[in-house]
Design a protein around this motif. Structure first.
Motif, PDB file in Angstrom:
ATOM      1  N   PRO A  36       0.644  -1.302  -0.038  1.00 53.14           N
ATOM      2  CA  PRO A  36       0.345  -0.395  -0.103  1.00 53.14           C
ATOM      3  C   PRO A  36       0.730   1.081   0.243  1.00 53.14           C
ATOM      4  O   PRO A  36       2.440   1.835   0.701  1.00 53.14           O
ATOM      5  N   PRO A  37       0.234   2.406  -0.307  1.00 52.81           N
ATOM      6  CA  PRO A  37       0.622   3.533  -0.293  1.00 52.81           C
ATOM      7  C   PRO A  37       1.285   3.852   1.185  1.00 52.81           C
ATOM      8  O   PRO A  37       0.207   3.918   1.877  1.00 52.81           O
ATOM      9  N   VAL A  38       2.120   4.894   1.297  1.00 51.22           N
ATOM     10  CA  VAL A  38       2.000   6.179   3.113  1.00 51.22           C
ATOM     11  C   VAL A  38       1.551   7.303   2.641  1.00 51.22           C
ATOM     12  O   VAL A  38       2.479   8.129   1.606  1.00 51.22           O
ATOM     13  N   VAL A  39       1.167   7.883   3.401  1.00 50.83           N
ATOM     14  CA  VAL A  39       0.269   9.468   2.987  1.00 50.83           C
ATOM     15  C   VAL A  39       0.911  10.077   4.562  1.00 50.83           C
ATOM     16  O   VAL A  39       0.615   9.352   5.395  1.00 50.83           O
ATOM     17  N   MET A  40       1.241  10.763   4.421  1.00 49.86           N
ATOM     18  CA  MET A  40       1.300  12.262   5.203  1.00 49.86           C
ATOM     19  C   MET A  40       0.781  13.184   5.868  1.00 49.86           C
ATOM     20  O   MET A  40       0.844  13.182   4.632  1.00 49.86           O
ATOM     21  N   ILE A  41       0.360  13.097   6.364  1.00 48.68           N
ATOM     22  CA  ILE A  41      -0.231  14.428   7.151  1.00 48.68           C
ATOM     23  C   ILE A  41       0.445  15.435   7.883  1.00 48.68           C
ATOM     24  O   ILE A  41       1.156  15.340   8.700  1.00 48.68           O
ATOM     25  N   LYS A  42       0.838  16.657   7.089  1.00 46.04           N
ATOM     26  CA  LYS A  42       0.821  17.440   7.599  1.00 46.04           C
ATOM     27  C   LYS A  42       0.596  19.154   7.995  1.00 46.04           C
ATOM     28  O   LYS A  42      -0.434  19.588   6.513  1.00 46.04           O
ATOM     29  N   ASN A  43       0.064  19.403   8.818  1.00 46.49           N
ATOM     30  CA  ASN A  43      -0.936  20.785   8.471  1.00 46.49           C
ATOM     31  C   ASN A  43      -2.246  21.115   8.261  1.00 46.49           C
ATOM     32  O   ASN A  43      -3.189  21.332   7.493  1.00 46.49           O
ATOM     33  N   GLY A  44      -3.382  19.450   8.584  1.00 42.73           N
ATOM     34  CA  GLY A  44      -4.095  18.809   7.574  1.00 42.73           C
ATOM     35  C   GLY A  44      -4.602  18.334   6.355  1.00 42.73           C
ATOM     36  O   GLY A  44      -5.387  18.480   5.809  1.00 42.73           O
ATOM     37  N   GLU A  45      -2.893  18.322   5.525  1.00 41.34           N
ATOM     38  CA  GLU A  45      -3.049  18.758   4.327  1.00 41.34           C
ATOM     39  C   GLU A  45      -2.428  16.840   4.281  1.00 41.34           C
ATOM     40  O   GLU A  45      -1.187  16.810   5.063  1.00 41.34           O
ATOM     41  N   ALA A  46      -2.384  16.006   3.591  1.00 42.07           N
ATOM     42  CA  ALA A  46      -2.436  14.481   3.388  1.00 42.07           C
ATOM     43  C   ALA A  46      -1.302  15.132   1.813  1.00 42.07           C
ATOM     44  O   ALA A  46      -2.096  15.463   0.467  1.00 42.07           O
ATOM     45  N   ARG A  47      -0.355  14.165   1.753  1.00 41.66           N
ATOM     46  CA  ARG A  47       0.427  13.593   0.432  1.00 41.66           C
ATOM     47  C   ARG A  47       0.856  12.204   0.466  1.00 41.66           C
ATOM     48  O   ARG A  47       1.092  11.664   1.536  1.00 41.66           O
ATOM     49  N   GLU A  48       1.049  12.064  -0.853  1.00 36.88           N
ATOM     50  CA  GLU A  48       1.515  10.494  -0.449  1.00 36.88           C
ATOM     51  C   GLU A  48       2.898  10.697  -0.559  1.00 36.88           C
ATOM     52  O   GLU A  48       3.817  11.658  -1.116  1.00 36.88           O
ATOM     53  N   VAL A  49       4.050   9.666   0.682  1.00 40.26           N
ATOM     54  CA  VAL A  49       5.213   9.595   0.471  1.00 40.26           C
ATOM     55  C   VAL A  49       5.741   8.365   0.055  1.00 40.26           C
ATOM     56  O   VAL A  49       6.811   8.735   0.080  1.00 40.26           O
ATOM     57  N   VAL A  50       4.698   7.360  -0.036  1.00 39.74           N
ATOM     58  CA  VAL A  50       5.150   6.289  -0.583  1.00 39.74           C
ATOM     59  C   VAL A  50       4.146   5.840  -1.778  1.00 39.74           C
ATOM     60  O   VAL A  50       3.544   5.825  -1.020  1.00 39.74           O
ATOM     61  N   LYS A  51       4.906   5.445  -2.869  1.00 38.90           N
ATOM     62  CA  LYS A  51       3.793   5.558  -4.191  1.00 38.90           C
ATOM     63  C   LYS A  51       2.952   3.645  -3.675  1.00 38.90           C
ATOM     64  O   LYS A  51       3.884   2.976  -3.281  1.00 38.90           O
ATOM     65  N   GLY A  52       2.619   4.028  -3.850  1.00 31.99           N
ATOM     66  CA  GLY A  52       1.504   2.719  -3.429  1.00 31.99           C
ATOM     67  C   GLY A  52       2.201   1.261  -4.777  1.00 31.99           C
ATOM     68  O   GLY A  52       2.452   2.015  -6.074  1.00 31.99           O
ATOM     69  N   GLU A  53       2.322   0.174  -4.215  1.00 33.29           N
ATOM     70  CA  GLU A  53       2.779  -0.883  -5.640  1.00 33.29           C
ATOM     71  C   GLU A  53       1.604  -0.645  -6.563  1.00 33.29           C
ATOM     72  O   GLU A  53       0.405  -1.356  -6.072  1.00 33.29           O
ATOM     73  N   LYS A  54       1.877  -1.474  -8.556  1.00 30.79           N
ATOM     74  CA  LYS A  54       1.071  -1.301  -8.573  1.00 30.79           C
ATOM     75  C   LYS A  54       1.445  -3.452  -9.026  1.00 30.79           C
ATOM     76  O   LYS A  54       2.559  -3.659  -9.222  1.00 30.79           O
ATOM     77  N   TYR A  55       0.426  -3.768 -10.295  1.00 30.38           N
ATOM     78  CA  TYR A  55       1.172  -5.485 -10.365  1.00 30.38           C
ATOM     79  C   TYR A  55       2.213  -5.431 -10.525  1.00 30.38           C
ATOM     80  O   TYR A  55       3.355  -6.417 -10.998  1.00 30.38           O
ATOM     81  N   GLU A  56       2.329  -4.888 -11.393  1.00 33.62           N
ATOM     82  CA  GLU A  56       3.791  -3.796 -11.859  1.00 33.62           C
ATOM     83  C   GLU A  56       5.018  -3.972 -12.120  1.00 33.62           C
ATOM     84  O   GLU A  56       6.141  -4.227 -11.810  1.00 33.62           O
ATOM     85  N   ASP A  57       4.487  -3.196 -10.456  1.00 31.95           N
ATOM     86  CA  ASP A  57       5.701  -3.288  -9.517  1.00 31.95           C
ATOM     87  C   ASP A  57       6.031  -4.418  -8.583  1.00 31.95           C
ATOM     88  O   ASP A  57       7.298  -5.047  -8.397  1.00 31.95           O
ATOM     89  N   VAL A  58       5.478  -5.716  -9.078  1.00 35.75           N
ATOM     90  CA  VAL A  58       5.898  -6.478  -8.721  1.00 35.75           C
ATOM     91  C   VAL A  58       6.063  -7.419  -9.853  1.00 35.75           C
ATOM     92  O   VAL A  58       6.900  -8.218  -9.094  1.00 35.75           O
ATOM     93  N   LEU A  59       5.878  -7.005 -10.897  1.00 37.25           N
ATOM     94  CA  LEU A  59       6.986  -8.083 -11.289  1.00 37.25           C
ATOM     95  C   LEU A  59       8.081  -7.637 -12.139  1.00 37.25           C
ATOM     96  O   LEU A  59       8.871  -8.291 -12.336  1.00 37.25           O
ATOM     97  N   ARG A  60       8.688  -6.333 -11.127  1.00 37.92           N
ATOM     98  CA  ARG A  60       9.905  -5.978 -11.776  1.00 37.92           C
ATOM     99  C   ARG A  60      11.129  -7.015 -11.839  1.00 37.92           C
ATOM    100  O   ARG A  60      12.134  -6.446 -12.862  1.00 37.92           O
ATOM    101  N   ASN A  61      11.146  -7.526 -11.108  1.00 37.87           N
ATOM    102  CA  ASN A  61      12.639  -8.341 -10.706  1.00 37.87           C
ATOM    103  C   ASN A  61      12.863  -9.710 -11.472  1.00 37.87           C
ATOM    104  O   ASN A  61      13.397 -10.591 -11.300  1.00 37.87           O
ATOM    105  N   ASP A  62      11.227  -9.516 -11.843  1.00 38.18           N
ATOM    106  CA  ASP A  62      10.987 -11.219 -12.315  1.00 38.18           C
ATOM    107  C   ASP A  62      11.980 -11.065 -13.789  1.00 38.18           C
ATOM    108  O   ASP A  62      11.973 -10.140 -14.603  1.00 38.18           O
ATOM    109  N   LEU A  63      12.497 -12.284 -13.890  1.00 44.71           N
ATOM    110  CA  LEU A  63      13.006 -12.326 -15.977  1.00 44.71           C
ATOM    111  C   LEU A  63      12.513 -13.386 -16.657  1.00 44.71           C
ATOM    112  O   LEU A  63      11.256 -14.582 -16.324  1.00 44.71           O
TER     113      LEU A  63
END
Ligand SMILES: *Cc1c(COP(=O)(O)O)cnc(C)c1O
Length: 432
Positions: free
Chosen positions: A405-432
């Motif tokens: 999952p992604p990680v969202v950080m909240i500062k002063n009531g504003e949320a921003r993504e600090v780690v993107k969530g993985e997609k299925y393609e990311d799970v495959l990224r090291n498969d040869l």
């Protein structure tokens, strides 16, 4: 009512975290979702830093224990708060260096640092190694020799205290893979060896007595034992080591019954013992380091899930399934860690149902919590699990090929993504 000050209920009856509606966070970013409060993390950093300034006259440094939650953004935050860090692997070190974390404030831990990790750390001028094996000294020394530098090292000592639970044992705890034994003379031998190496500077001692500790006495006992050893070193070698690292382990609130005391209280009480003991032993008060991990980030994170199927087995239990599980939070499966939770979109209602929160992984042991009090839940509701800021994202995996999952950080009531969530393609990224 809730385990953290960052949690509340708004006018719509929705759970808020760090001032933001968690239901709208789930809508915007999807679930599962890690949500962290930058405001809360900074507040904790400052509480520790101010306590060291106040009770040790600034003669100390707080190191954030990275393994609790490691990504680029936490290092940026911790750096801007003036803390140091401890790292336990080349990967954590690489992450810290990638955001130009000041190398001199990095302490490198681990019971089995590889020669490559040691070389990498020396080349990048980490401030200090916390040495855990006698043979490590030789490897660090030759890496330092190649770089033509003197490398600071400290030694990890087993002070003979095990404080992993509410009760602590004052003797034993020799059955641990970490550290040098005091009783057998192993620790003193390591000190003498370390002093022999031309490219090493033995700057102090380290101990870490456990995690999720709620009393100050184990910390006080450990400090006394370590100071006694500093004195013994002075007597036998004539050298007074400058630094004493008292480790981490400060307890946080996971469930209602957890009696977490404010961190500054521990620090004050331990500082009194340290100062008195130094006087008795006639040694200078060392430069004090502490390594909180959980205490900085634990309560400042929650996980949001969408509730899927509910299985009510009459007279047995009610399973409420969520769209994550041991892949994002393995702590219940690992050691029956306790958690509390709430239905985020019904947080104003009574928590009148007792359910077992189950993950979606193909393991019977994939549970987040057994017998947890939450509001009456339906499929499609949002479930918030509290105090997941530490040892959740950092322990996450792609088990069952679930994207992280992604990680969202909240500062002063504003949320921003600090780690993107993985997609299925990311799970495959090291498969040869
Ligand atoms: C895990 C660890 C810490 C942090 O422990 P917390 O319980 O998260 O505060 C600090 N120092 C060392 C050496 C550790 O292994």
């Amino acid at each position: 009512m809730f385990v953290s000050d960052s949690l509340a209920v708004n006018g719509q009856g929705h759970l808020t975290f760090s001032g933001v509606d968690t239901v709208s966070l789930a809508e915007k970013y999807g679930t599962p979702l890690y949500v962290m409060s930058e405001d809360g993390i900074r507040k904790n950093c400052r509480a520790f830093k101010n306590a060291v300034d106040e009770y040790y006259g600034g003669n100390g440094l707080i190191l954030y224990a990275s393994k609790a939650f490691c990504c680029k953004e936490i290092y940026r935050i911790v750096k801007s708060e003036g803390l140091g860090i401890d790292v336990v692997s080349g990967g954590e070190l690489f992450t810290a260096l990638s955001v130009s974390f000041p190398a001199e404030k990095i302490y490198f831990h681990g019971n089995n640092k590889t020669p490559d990790e040691i070389k990498y750390a020396v080349e990048n001028r980490v401030g200090c190694f916390v040495v855990d094996h006698i043979d490590e000294l030789e490897i660090i020394n030759s890496a330092a020799e190649k770089e033509n530098i003197t490398q600071n090292v400290m030694l990890r000592i087993k002070p003979g205290i095990d404080a992993h639970t509410h009760e602590f044992i004052k003797t034993g705890q020799i059955d641990s893979k970490f550290g040098f034994l005091l009783e057998s003379g192993e620790a003193m031998q390591a000190v003498k060896n370390a002093l022999e190496y031309k490219n090493l500077n033995l700057c102090g001692l380290h101990c870490h007595i456990g995690s999720q500790i709620f009393e100050e006495q184990p910390f006080e006992f450990a400090a006394k034992i370590m100071l006694g050893f500093l004195k013994q070193i002075k007597n036998e070698t004539g050298i007074e080591l400058e630094k004493l690292n008292l480790g981490g382990g400060f307890g946080i609130k996971y469930v209602e019954g957890d009696m977490a005391i404010p961190f500054e209280n521990y620090i004050q009480k331990v500082s009194e013992v340290v100062k008195a003991e130094c006087k008795t032993l006639d040694i200078a008060v060392p430069f004090i380091l502490m390594e909180p991990g959980r205490a900085i980030v634990g309560s400042e994170g929650i996980t949001l899930y969408t509730i899927g199927f509910i299985k009510d087995i009459p007279n047995v239990r009610k399973f409420v399934s969520v769209d994550g599980g041991i892949s994002d939070n393995p702590r219940y499966a690992l050691y029956q860690a306790e958690y509390s939770a709430a239905v985020a979109n019904k947080a104003g209602e009574d928590a009148c149902d007792v359910v077992t929160i189950a993950g979606k992984c193909c393991e019977s042991g994939d549970l987040i919590q057994k017998d947890c009090h939450i509001q009456k839940a339906q499929t499609g509701d949002i479930l918030a699990v509290f105090s997941t800021g530490a040892y959740n994202y950092s322990m996450s995996s792609n088990y069952n090929r679930l994207p992280k999952p992604p990680v969202v950080m909240i500062k002063n009531g504003e949320a921003r993504e600090v780690v993107k969530g993985e997609k299925y393609e990311d799970v495959l990224r090291n498969d040869l």
